[in-house]
Design a protein around this motif. Structure first.
Motif, mmCIF file in Angstrom:
data_model
loop_
_atom_site.group_PDB
_atom_site.id
_atom_site.type_symbol
_atom_site.label_atom_id
_atom_site.label_comp_id
_atom_site.label_asym_id
_atom_site.label_seq_id
_atom_site.Cartn_x
_atom_site.Cartn_y
_atom_site.Cartn_z
ATOM 1 N N THR A 5 44.600 -14.654 52.972
ATOM 2 C CA THR A 5 44.693 -13.820 54.169
ATOM 3 C C THR A 5 46.026 -13.088 54.292
ATOM 4 O O THR A 5 46.120 -12.124 55.044
ATOM 5 C CB THR A 5 44.562 -14.697 55.427
ATOM 6 O OG1 THR A 5 45.704 -15.579 55.493
ATOM 7 C CG2 THR A 5 43.295 -15.528 55.398
ATOM 8 N N ASP B 282 48.480 -14.498 55.700
ATOM 9 C CA ASP B 282 49.113 -15.140 56.849
ATOM 10 C C ASP B 282 49.502 -16.577 56.520
ATOM 11 O O ASP B 282 48.886 -17.216 55.674
ATOM 12 C CB ASP B 282 48.149 -15.186 58.043
ATOM 13 C CG ASP B 282 48.031 -13.834 58.732
ATOM 14 O OD1 ASP B 282 49.024 -13.095 58.748
ATOM 15 O OD2 ASP B 282 46.944 -13.524 59.244
ATOM 16 N N THR C 151 41.074 -6.881 59.768
ATOM 17 C CA THR C 151 40.179 -5.781 59.388
ATOM 18 C C THR C 151 39.275 -6.247 58.247
ATOM 19 O O THR C 151 38.082 -5.955 58.216
ATOM 20 C CB THR C 151 41.008 -4.558 58.925
ATOM 21 O OG1 THR C 151 41.919 -4.211 59.970
ATOM 22 C CG2 THR C 151 40.122 -3.371 58.614
ATOM 23 N N GLU C 152 39.865 -6.982 57.326
ATOM 24 C CA GLU C 152 39.147 -7.438 56.138
ATOM 25 C C GLU C 152 38.059 -8.459 56.458
ATOM 26 O O GLU C 152 37.095 -8.601 55.717
ATOM 27 C CB GLU C 152 40.132 -8.102 55.159
ATOM 28 C CG GLU C 152 41.185 -7.169 54.573
ATOM 29 C CD GLU C 152 42.410 -6.990 55.482
ATOM 30 O OE1 GLU C 152 42.304 -7.248 56.699
ATOM 31 O OE2 GLU C 152 43.457 -6.567 54.953
ATOM 32 N N THR D 178 42.776 -12.674 73.402
ATOM 33 C CA THR D 178 43.854 -11.911 72.784
ATOM 34 C C THR D 178 43.597 -11.776 71.295
ATOM 35 O O THR D 178 42.912 -12.602 70.691
ATOM 36 C CB THR D 178 45.255 -12.550 72.960
ATOM 37 O OG1 THR D 178 45.343 -13.686 72.100
ATOM 38 C CG2 THR D 178 45.521 -12.955 74.379
ATOM 39 N N ARG E 28 52.611 -13.231 59.258
ATOM 40 C CA ARG E 28 52.445 -12.860 57.850
ATOM 41 C C ARG E 28 53.392 -13.717 57.010
ATOM 42 O O ARG E 28 54.500 -14.004 57.427
ATOM 43 C CB ARG E 28 52.798 -11.385 57.647
ATOM 44 C CG ARG E 28 52.033 -10.439 58.538
ATOM 45 C CD ARG E 28 50.588 -10.366 58.184
ATOM 46 N NE ARG E 28 50.367 -10.052 56.774
ATOM 47 C CZ ARG E 28 49.148 -9.964 56.229
ATOM 48 N NH1 ARG E 28 48.059 -10.206 56.948
ATOM 49 N NH2 ARG E 28 48.999 -9.658 54.969
HETATM 50 C C1 6R9 Z 1 41.892 -8.047 64.278
HETATM 51 C C2 6R9 Z 1 43.167 -7.490 63.753
HETATM 52 C C3 6R9 Z 1 45.314 -8.528 61.012
HETATM 53 C C4 6R9 Z 1 46.595 -9.356 61.121
HETATM 54 C C5 6R9 Z 1 46.404 -10.785 60.704
HETATM 55 C C6 6R9 Z 1 47.508 -11.492 61.500
HETATM 56 C C7 6R9 Z 1 47.539 -10.718 62.794
HETATM 57 C C8 6R9 Z 1 45.510 -10.922 64.298
HETATM 58 C C9 6R9 Z 1 45.998 -12.731 65.421
HETATM 59 C C10 6R9 Z 1 47.029 -12.492 64.485
HETATM 60 C C11 6R9 Z 1 48.138 -14.395 65.193
HETATM 61 C C12 6R9 Z 1 46.124 -13.885 66.263
HETATM 62 N N1 6R9 Z 1 46.699 -11.357 63.820
HETATM 63 N N2 6R9 Z 1 45.081 -11.743 65.273
HETATM 64 N N3 6R9 Z 1 48.089 -13.322 64.380
HETATM 65 N N4 6R9 Z 1 47.207 -14.688 66.108
HETATM 66 N N5 6R9 Z 1 45.200 -14.184 67.203
HETATM 67 O O1 6R9 Z 1 44.207 -7.554 64.396
HETATM 68 O O2 6R9 Z 1 43.080 -6.929 62.499
HETATM 69 O O3 6R9 Z 1 44.760 -5.031 62.446
HETATM 70 O O4 6R9 Z 1 43.727 -5.962 60.323
HETATM 71 O O5 6R9 Z 1 45.459 -7.257 61.618
HETATM 72 O O6 6R9 Z 1 47.011 -9.424 62.487
HETATM 73 O O7 6R9 Z 1 48.728 -11.348 60.844
HETATM 74 O O8 6R9 Z 1 46.526 -10.939 59.319
HETATM 75 P P1 6R9 Z 1 44.252 -6.218 61.685
#
Ligand code: 6R9
Length: 635
Positions: A485, A487, A402-403, A371, A502
């Motif tokens: 990040t 997050d 993305t970063e 996931t 976030r």
């Molecule tokens: C790959 C992608 C990034 C943001 C990231 C976070 C959230 C992504 C996650 C997750 C919890 C996970 N995020 N994967 N939160 N568990 N396994 O999604 O890139 O579209 O740039 O989003 O998505 O908040 O900072 P992007």
């Protein structure tokens, strides 16, 4: 011991320790042993997060398509590289071998050159999930053009903004696209966008739907006849490791989209390495990531990572609900998919439906489930584990952005014991840190804070296109010397990471820091609840209070709303404590989501605060119509 392929937990810890003790040595070994370079690097890593400047494999020369295609021709030329599954299940799937992919990429690359595209030029790609999309990325990479894919669900305004931001002179598109029962007029959207984009000289159009479209004289050309005439081989352009490979836009919490710029060498090494380990990919596997190539997940884990490993990667044109909610599982059965990678939002949507849609199919080929995109709630995790993985497939909850270019925190299946809602441990070479609000690192376990990364990894974005200052301000200014990040995360008693969302999703209620994700998790445990989103709104006494937007399952629709509200708060009290109880609960038909399935909390916050005068740009939402409905019934 193999650095490249981790097979058990002890090996992970050994490799991890080595990668932190000597990151340069670690990545140098991976890069040397598993990739084709035209010239070796002068130095493995030069970096300075204060500028910020990051260079991996500086001085090395390569072409990423050499690694993703050419080197496989001798040993697996007749193996399927791309397995295309069309939107309509009655249309035959296409097996594109590495040899065929080579020819298609070369022809496409020659067409781009014939049309005047040169190394360093930007090409915007606005295509549906058809083979030409993957081929076009690789064709750009073949000749050193910088691709910028815009998800083919974005509006003409969003497309125009991106075309102008990167000053593209060419756009690749199709006459239309299929999504479930719908046909979408992509070319019409491009035409409208281009009224705002004077810099675009050429539009190459792929035929997909056969729809009647307008072709602008002198600007628009059909791709097929050009491909036919083009030469079937194309010598790859020799690229510097730090030459840009692509720009991909990601939305900031405010303002203009950020064109994240990724470069060639480090991106290739890191996406290939993480693909191999996170999915425990083996030669005979059939790997399927359901993302769209318009997102970073598709770039790194449909195209570049899998192909660099010589994998068979499935590309699906359609949607999970067409012709019915069993479509994903039908495809898994049909192609004997071994690794399946999707988003929590898709899992939740499918879990709402009748279980027969899953049990009807033979899913025994599956080995690993993944996931990505948002925190996965416990209920969805268990549904995925029980019904899709049949309790025998480890779930890799992969956290990245993305970063970051590639996965930074994830279990390694069959090595790392998984734990629901935890992304678990960092990949080799990745050094996370949790920071408090005063900028101090929080050491030890059973702590939470803001998630930063202390040391560069090879696929970190190098800049924001045309705005290096914004890159610095956004990612390197909040915490000195660290990549921030955005997050929040907690580290449990064994050092596992759980991403809490976030940090702008943190709500302080009566002085308590509350993450939205755990509260939503608790609510979603209620049998009548399908999905929920929590935001804060100003409160005289508590500072902030909580407002919950709740989508009910069909079974909950007929229930008494006041009782449901009480039960929901009871669930929260049980799971988190009375402090997290909701002051207001609104039942809604849907939640405003970005095209990649992330809830737009900014809008929900404004509605909860009765500040709806300026909702900002909602044109990029998947479902802008839902916003009005929510506003009408706001409490
Ligand atoms: C790959 C992608 C990034 C943001 C990231 C976070 C959230 C992504 C996650 C997750 C919890 C996970 N995020 N994967 N939160 N568990 N396994 O999604 O890139 O579209 O740039 O989003 O998505 O908040 O900072 P992007």
């Amino acid at each position: 011991m193999s650095n490249y392929h981790i097979k058990h937990l002890e090996e992970y810890f050994q490799v991890y320790r080595k990668s932190v003790r000597n990151p340069e040595g670690f990545w140098e070994e991976v890069a040397e042993e598993h990739f084709v370079w035209r010239k070796k690097w002068n130095s493995v890593l030069d970096w300075d997060f204060s500028k910020p400047e990051i260079k991996w494999f500086d001085g090395a020369q390569l072409n990423i398509t050499d690694n993703c295609i050419d080197r496989h021709l001798r040993i697996r030329g007749d193996k399927t590289a791309i397995l295309f599954e069309p939107n309509n299940p009655d249309e035959e799937a296409q097996h594109i071998t590495y040899r065929q992919l080579h020819e298609r990429v070369c022809r496409f690359a020659n067409v781009l050159k014939d049309q005047g595209v040169r190394k360093g030029d930007r090409v915007v790609i606005y295509l549906p999930m058809i083979p030409e999309l993957a081929v076009s990325l690789l064709a750009c990479a073949r000749i050193g053009a910088i691709h910028s894919v815009v998800f083919a669900g974005f509006s003409s305004t969003a497309l125009a903004t991106r075309i102008n931001d990167c000053e593209a002179k060419m756009v690749l598109t199709s006459d239309g696209s299929y999504r479930g029962a719908k046909t979408i007029d992509l070319k019409g959207i491009v035409d409208e966008a281009l009224t705002q984009c004077p810099g675009v000289e050429t539009v190459l159009v792929t035929e997909r739907t056969g729809a009647k479209i307008h072709m602008e004289k002198g600007r628009d050309k059909w791709l097929a006849p050009l491909l036919e005439k083009a030469y079937s081989d194309c010598v790859p352009e020799i690229m510097e490791a730090e030459d840009p490979l692509f720009i991909l836009y990601t939305s900031g919490s405010t303002g203009r989209p950020k064109g994240m710029m990724h470069t060639t060498g480090g991106y290739m090494v890191y996406t290939a390495y993480t693909f191999k380990n996170v999915f425990q990919y083996r030669e005979e596997d059939v790997y399927w990531c359901t993302a769209d190539i318009g997102w970073i997940t598709g770039h790194s884990y449909i195209v570049y990572g899998p192909l660099a490993n010589g994998a068979t990667t499935v590309m699906f044109e359609g949607v999970p609900s067409y012709p019915d909610f069993g479509r994903f599982w039908e495809i898994v059965q049909k192609h004997k998919v071994t690794q399946f990678y999707t988003a929590p939002t898709a899992i939740r949507a499918l879990a709402k439906e009748n279980l027969d849609f899953v049990t009807e199919y033979d899913l025994s080929s599956l080995k690993v489930l993944g996931t990505v995109g948002e925190p996965i709630n416990e209920e969805a995790w268990h549904w995925y584990n029980d019904h899709v993985g049949e309790k025998k497939c480890p779930i890799v909850d992969t956290w990245w952005q993305t970063e970051t270019g590639g996965v930074l925190i994830s279990p390694i299946p069959f090595s790392t014991p998984t734990k629901p809602t935890y992304a678990t441990l960092p990949m080799p070479g990745v050094q996370p840190a949790l920071m408090d609000e005063h900028g101090k690192e929080i050491k030890g376990n059973q702590v939470d804070g803001r998630l930063c990364i202390k040391f560069p990894w090879p696929s970190i974005a190098r800049s924001i296109w045309g705005d290096h200052q914004r890159y610095k301000d956004t990612y390197f200014s909040a915490f000195e010397g660290k990549y921030f990040t955005g997050d929040g995360a907690l580290r449990d008693e064994v050092g596992y990471y759980r991403i809490t969302g976030r940090v702008d999703d943190v709500i302080i209620v009566s002085g308590h820091n509350l993450g939205t994700a755990p509260i939503e998790d608790a609510i979603n445990e209620h049998p009548a609840v399908a999905e929920s989103a929590i935001v804060g709104f100003p409160h005289d006494i508590k500072g902030n209070a909580l407002y919950g937007y709740v989508i009910l399952k069909e079974t909950g629709e007929s229930r008494d709303r006041d009782n449901l509200k009480k039960e929901i708060n009871q669930m929260i009290t049980e799971h988190i404590g009375p402090i997290a109880k909701l002051d207001k609960i609104q039942f809604v038909p849907g939640l405003p989501k970005t095209r990649s399935g992330k809830i737009m909390r900014r809008i929900l916050r404004k509605i909860a605060s009765k500040d709806t005068g300026n909702l900002g740009d909602i044109s990029t939402l998947l479902n802008p119509e839902v916003v009005e409905k929510i506003m009408d019934e706001a409490l």
